[in-house]
Motif scaffolding. Structure first.
Motif, PDB file in Angstrom:
ATOM      1  N   LEU A  51     -57.661-101.156 -45.700  1.00  0.00           N
ATOM      2  CA  LEU A  51     -56.930-101.911 -46.722  1.00  0.00           C
ATOM      3  C   LEU A  51     -55.806-101.078 -47.323  1.00  0.00           C
ATOM      4  O   LEU A  51     -54.691-101.574 -47.533  1.00  0.00           O
ATOM      5  N   LEU A  52     -56.062 -99.820 -47.595  1.00  0.00           N
ATOM      6  CA  LEU A  52     -55.067 -98.970 -48.239  1.00  0.00           C
ATOM      7  C   LEU A  52     -54.047 -98.392 -47.251  1.00  0.00           C
ATOM      8  O   LEU A  52     -53.015 -97.858 -47.671  1.00  0.00           O
ATOM      9  N   GLU A  53     -54.323 -98.501 -45.953  1.00  0.00           N
ATOM     10  CA  GLU A  53     -53.377 -98.038 -44.935  1.00  0.00           C
ATOM     11  C   GLU A  53     -52.332 -99.087 -44.607  1.00  0.00           C
ATOM     12  O   GLU A  53     -51.169 -98.763 -44.356  1.00  0.00           O
ATOM     13  N   LEU A  54     -52.723-100.354 -44.610  1.00  0.00           N
ATOM     14  CA  LEU A  54     -51.813-101.414 -44.177  1.00  0.00           C
ATOM     15  C   LEU A  54     -50.531-101.528 -45.003  1.00  0.00           C
ATOM     16  O   LEU A  54     -49.477-101.852 -44.444  1.00  0.00           O
ATOM     17  N   PRO A  55     -50.550-101.289 -46.326  1.00  0.00           N
ATOM     18  CA  PRO A  55     -49.284-101.356 -47.079  1.00  0.00           C
ATOM     19  C   PRO A  55     -48.245-100.330 -46.625  1.00  0.00           C
ATOM     20  O   PRO A  55     -47.059-100.484 -46.953  1.00  0.00           O
ATOM     21  N   LYS A  56     -48.662 -99.313 -45.875  1.00  0.00           N
ATOM     22  CA  LYS A  56     -47.698 -98.357 -45.340  1.00  0.00           C
ATOM     23  C   LYS A  56     -46.884 -98.972 -44.197  1.00  0.00           C
ATOM     24  O   LYS A  56     -45.837 -98.451 -43.837  1.00  0.00           O
ATOM     25  N   VAL A  57     -47.391-100.083 -43.660  1.00  0.00           N
ATOM     26  CA  VAL A  57     -46.712-100.789 -42.577  1.00  0.00           C
ATOM     27  C   VAL A  57     -46.077-102.078 -43.093  1.00  0.00           C
ATOM     28  O   VAL A  57     -44.921-102.372 -42.809  1.00  0.00           O
ATOM     29  N   PHE A  58     -46.828-102.853 -43.862  1.00  0.00           N
ATOM     30  CA  PHE A  58     -46.364-104.131 -44.383  1.00  0.00           C
ATOM     31  C   PHE A  58     -45.511-103.948 -45.640  1.00  0.00           C
ATOM     32  O   PHE A  58     -45.580-102.920 -46.311  1.00  0.00           O
ATOM     33  N   ALA A  59     -44.726-104.973 -45.964  1.00  0.00           N
ATOM     34  CA  ALA A  59     -44.016-105.026 -47.246  1.00  0.00           C
ATOM     35  C   ALA A  59     -44.908-105.748 -48.243  1.00  0.00           C
ATOM     36  O   ALA A  59     -44.510-106.719 -48.897  1.00  0.00           O
ATOM     37  N   ILE A  60     -46.132-105.287 -48.352  1.00  0.00           N
ATOM     38  CA  ILE A  60     -47.142-105.868 -49.230  1.00  0.00           C
ATOM     39  C   ILE A  60     -47.855-104.743 -49.954  1.00  0.00           C
ATOM     40  O   ILE A  60     -48.247-103.750 -49.333  1.00  0.00           O
ATOM     41  N   ASP A  61     -48.011-104.883 -51.275  1.00  0.00           N
ATOM     42  CA  ASP A  61     -48.663-103.872 -52.098  1.00  0.00           C
ATOM     43  C   ASP A  61     -50.037-104.353 -52.545  1.00  0.00           C
ATOM     44  O   ASP A  61     -50.296-105.559 -52.617  1.00  0.00           O
ATOM     45  N   ILE A  62     -50.906-103.395 -52.896  1.00  0.00           N
ATOM     46  CA  ILE A  62     -52.238-103.699 -53.406  1.00  0.00           C
ATOM     47  C   ILE A  62     -52.215-103.520 -54.919  1.00  0.00           C
ATOM     48  O   ILE A  62     -51.991-102.415 -55.421  1.00  0.00           O
ATOM     49  N   ALA A  63     -52.452-104.604 -55.659  1.00  0.00           N
ATOM     50  CA  ALA A  63     -52.518-104.516 -57.121  1.00  0.00           C
ATOM     51  C   ALA A  63     -53.945-104.232 -57.592  1.00  0.00           C
ATOM     52  O   ALA A  63     -54.152-103.503 -58.563  1.00  0.00           O
ATOM     53  N   ALA A  64     -54.925-104.813 -56.910  1.00  0.00           N
ATOM     54  CA  ALA A  64     -56.332-104.593 -57.269  1.00  0.00           C
ATOM     55  C   ALA A  64     -57.207-104.987 -56.083  1.00  0.00           C
ATOM     56  O   ALA A  64     -56.808-105.814 -55.258  1.00  0.00           O
ATOM     57  N   TYR A  65     -58.392-104.394 -56.004  1.00  0.00           N
ATOM     58  CA  TYR A  65     -59.354-104.785 -54.964  1.00  0.00           C
ATOM     59  C   TYR A  65     -60.756-104.383 -55.388  1.00  0.00           C
ATOM     60  O   TYR A  65     -60.950-103.484 -56.219  1.00  0.00           O
ATOM     61  N   ALA A  66     -61.740-105.051 -54.830  1.00  0.00           N
ATOM     62  CA  ALA A  66     -63.149-104.716 -55.026  1.00  0.00           C
ATOM     63  C   ALA A  66     -63.890-105.130 -53.767  1.00  0.00           C
ATOM     64  O   ALA A  66     -63.802-106.288 -53.342  1.00  0.00           O
ATOM     65  N   ILE A  67     -64.618-104.194 -53.166  1.00  0.00           N
ATOM     66  CA  ILE A  67     -65.357-104.469 -51.935  1.00  0.00           C
ATOM     67  C   ILE A  67     -66.829-104.636 -52.289  1.00  0.00           C
ATOM     68  O   ILE A  67     -67.489-103.685 -52.716  1.00  0.00           O
ATOM     69  N   MET A  68     -67.340-105.837 -52.112  1.00  0.00           N
ATOM     70  CA  MET A  68     -68.704-106.172 -52.503  1.00  0.00           C
ATOM     71  C   MET A  68     -69.632-106.136 -51.277  1.00  0.00           C
ATOM     72  O   MET A  68     -69.255-105.624 -50.226  1.00  0.00           O
TER      73      MET A  68
END
Length: 332
Positions: A51-68
């Motif tokens: 999840l945290l690697e993909l924004p290095k490729v995409f023009a998409i940022d992570i604002a928040a996440y939780a893995i349940m």
């Protein structure tokens, strides 16, 4: 019948989207499966790392996440300006980090961007398509989920679907909706009793932000925040850098105060500092607690104040704003 994903995404109305993906099999995605006793805790790290690697490729940022245990939440920010700033060569390089590409794309990279006029005329359409895909949350979620599904299926020695066919998506139309959803996501492990405090919630964005804030001399400074997450840049004002328009310290106080109230085993109340933030967001305390404890249950595909909702639906040619009554009730 579910609406096509393209009818739920309106970048001109908001760049923020809350996505939820759930596992279809009885076995857990992560954690300990109470049915079989099998421990899948290591899979949470698989998902978080990817999840945290993909924004290095995409023009998409992570604002928040939780893995349940059997699902995960992520709030994505579509960064249109970043995608527009990339050259054609950068687009092809980025796509090749995900896929092998085509014969023309491999030749394009090998020749440092040089193709014949005819080849370039044909290939330009492909580049334009790849640029749009690097902005597409459906492609982002597809690549993320496929990677984890392959590893989990290999570990389980089976084939077939690992995730539900569609991930859930909610458009967050204004600042109040974004903050409520972020708090809801960051407090998921607290409500599920997987952790006692936000800073001890493993595989969550709130833990990463808290850890970095403790190490920083000025946690509100954009350069001293967690690099893998979309930054907080302070309260709205002219000339701000790109980011979430709130101070990080205010958000952490708001989440901490909300988490104390949501915990049934401890007495708590919204602090005076958090009340001021809610006043600025124009959200009532009771409404805030309802949203941060049951965000998915409160709203459908679009979340925000009445004016934001009506504007988004107008942009997308909706005849009737979905969830209008609830949005009017929750947001002043």
């Amino acid at each position: 019948m579910p609406k096509p994903r393209k009818t739920l995404i309106a970048v001109e109305s908001t760049p923020y989207y809350h996505c939820v993906a759930r596992c279809v099999r009885r076995a857990f995605l992560c954690g300990v499966d109470t049915f079989t006793g099998q421990n899948y805790e290591h899979r949470r790290a698989w998902l978080e790392d990817r999840l945290l690697e993909l924004p290095k490729v995409f023009a998409i940022d992570i604002a928040a996440y939780a893995i349940m245990s059997n699902h995960y939440h992520v709030i994505l920010h579509i960064n249109t300006d970043r995608a527009k700033s990339w050259s054609d060569y950068e687009i092809v390089e980025r796509w090749h980090q995900l896929f092998n590409g085509t014969v023309l794309s491999q030749k394009y990279l090998k020749n440092e961007g040089e193709l014949s006029k005819v080849e370039m005329l044909v290939f330009q359409e492909t580049i334009d398509e790849w640029r749009s895909r690097l902005l597409d949350i459906s492609w982002f979620m597809r690549i993320l989920n496929e990677a984890v599904a392959r590893e989990a299926n290999a570990e389980d020695g089976c084939t077939g679907r690992f995730w539900e066919g569609r991930f859930k998506s909610q458009a967050l139309l204004d600042e109040a909706a974004l903050m409520a959803c972020m708090a809801y996501v960051d407090l998921n492990p607290i409500r599920a009793k997987m952790a006692g405090t936000p800073e001890k919630s493993d595989h969550t964005s709130i833990k990463k932000r808290c850890e970095k804030a403790v190490e920083s001399s000025n946690p509100n400074h954009i350069n001293q925040q967690e690099k893998s997450l979309y930054p907080f840049v302070g309260n709205p004002k002219e000339g701000q850098p790109e980011g979430i328009q709130m101070r990080l310290s205010d958000y952490l106080e708001l989440v901490d105060s909300t988490g104390r109230v949501l915990r049934k085993d401890k007495r708590g109340a919204i602090s005076a500092g958090a009340e001021k933030i809610l006043d600025r967001l124009d959200v009532d305390e009771d409404q805030w607690l309802e949203m941060t404890s049951n965000f998915e249950g409160c709203f459908s595909s679009f979340v925000g104040g009445e004016s934001s909702l009506r504007m988004a639906c107008e942009n997308m040619n909706y005849q009737r704003p979905p969830g209008l009554v609830t949005c009017k009730l929750m947001f002043h």
